[in-house]
Scaffold this motif. Structure first.
Motif, mmCIF file in Angstrom:
data_model
loop_
_atom_site.group_PDB
_atom_site.id
_atom_site.type_symbol
_atom_site.label_atom_id
_atom_site.label_comp_id
_atom_site.label_asym_id
_atom_site.label_seq_id
_atom_site.Cartn_x
_atom_site.Cartn_y
_atom_site.Cartn_z
ATOM 1 N N HIS A 75 21.791 41.294 38.748
ATOM 2 C CA HIS A 75 21.428 39.951 39.198
ATOM 3 C C HIS A 75 22.227 38.843 38.518
ATOM 4 N N ARG A 76 23.529 39.001 38.455
ATOM 5 C CA ARG A 76 24.391 37.943 37.926
ATOM 6 C C ARG A 76 25.774 38.117 38.512
ATOM 7 N N SER A 77 26.438 37.020 38.685
ATOM 8 C CA SER A 77 27.792 37.093 39.226
ATOM 9 C C SER A 77 28.788 37.037 38.070
ATOM 10 N N LEU A 78 29.691 38.000 38.075
ATOM 11 C CA LEU A 78 30.724 38.085 37.054
ATOM 12 C C LEU A 78 32.073 38.277 37.740
ATOM 13 N N PRO A 79 33.140 37.807 37.118
ATOM 14 C CA PRO A 79 34.471 38.106 37.664
ATOM 15 C C PRO A 79 34.680 39.617 37.707
#
Length: 182
Positions: A75-79
């Motif tokens: 539940h997180r956006s990362l490169p």
């Protein structure tokens, strides 16, 4: 000289345009969240990044906090090149002169929850780092007094971790009758 026939136009593959260069701040990938720059940095390089940002005018560290993604790892956006870890340290910097904020996100593994302290750059982070240590169990290497700040010194565990048992503390309100006194 002989003319070589050209291949038919329908067999020529179009070359796709080159992918846009990823945005970087001091060599670290940047994403955006609610209009704010978010720099993703490994723990080993957070002091160097913060030093460079301080020298660019980010004179205040306004927050140091952490999140435990144990129950929600995706539940997180990362490169794409940043591997998610259980913990994420979040540092918020402010440039009053430039009227800008920047957020730094550092992935911290559960088996070695240690990051360098920012106390040498911003002495005001002393209490913030102690709170993250006390409640989440992330250690700050080089911190001058890494002791509990909210929980009693003999407390076991870190209450904001997602695997911490809920309801271990009996609550006794002032002037409330005890169970046997009714």
């Amino acid at each position: 000289m002989t003319d070589t026939p050209s291949p038919p136009l329908d067999t020529i593959a179009e070359t796709p345009p080159p992918a846009p260069e990823p945005e970087l701040v001091h060599g670290h990938p940047v994403t955006r969240s609610r209009g704010q720059e978010v720099v993703h940095c490994p723990a080993s390089e957070v002091v160097a990044l913060c030093t460079a940002l301080r020298d660019e005018g980010y004179e205040m560290c306004i927050d140091v906090t952490a999140t435990d993604y144990l129950l929600h790892p995706g539940h997180r956006s990362l490169p794409p090149d940043v591997a998610p870890e259980r913990f994420e340290l979040v540092v918020n910097l402010l440039s009053m002169a430039q009227r800008r904020r920047i957020r730094i996100r550092v992935q911290v593994p559960a088996d070695a929850p240690v990051v360098p302290s920012l106390f040498g750059l911003w002495p005001g982070t002393e209490a913030l780092e102690r709170e993250v240590f006390d409640l989440m169990g992330i250690r700050f290497d080089g911190h001058p007094d890494l002791t509990r700040i909210m929980m009693p010194e003999d407390w076991e565990g870190h209450p904001l971790r997602k695997d911490y048992a809920i309801g271990k503390i009996p609550v006794q309100f002032k002037a409330a009758p005890r169970a046997g006194d009714r």
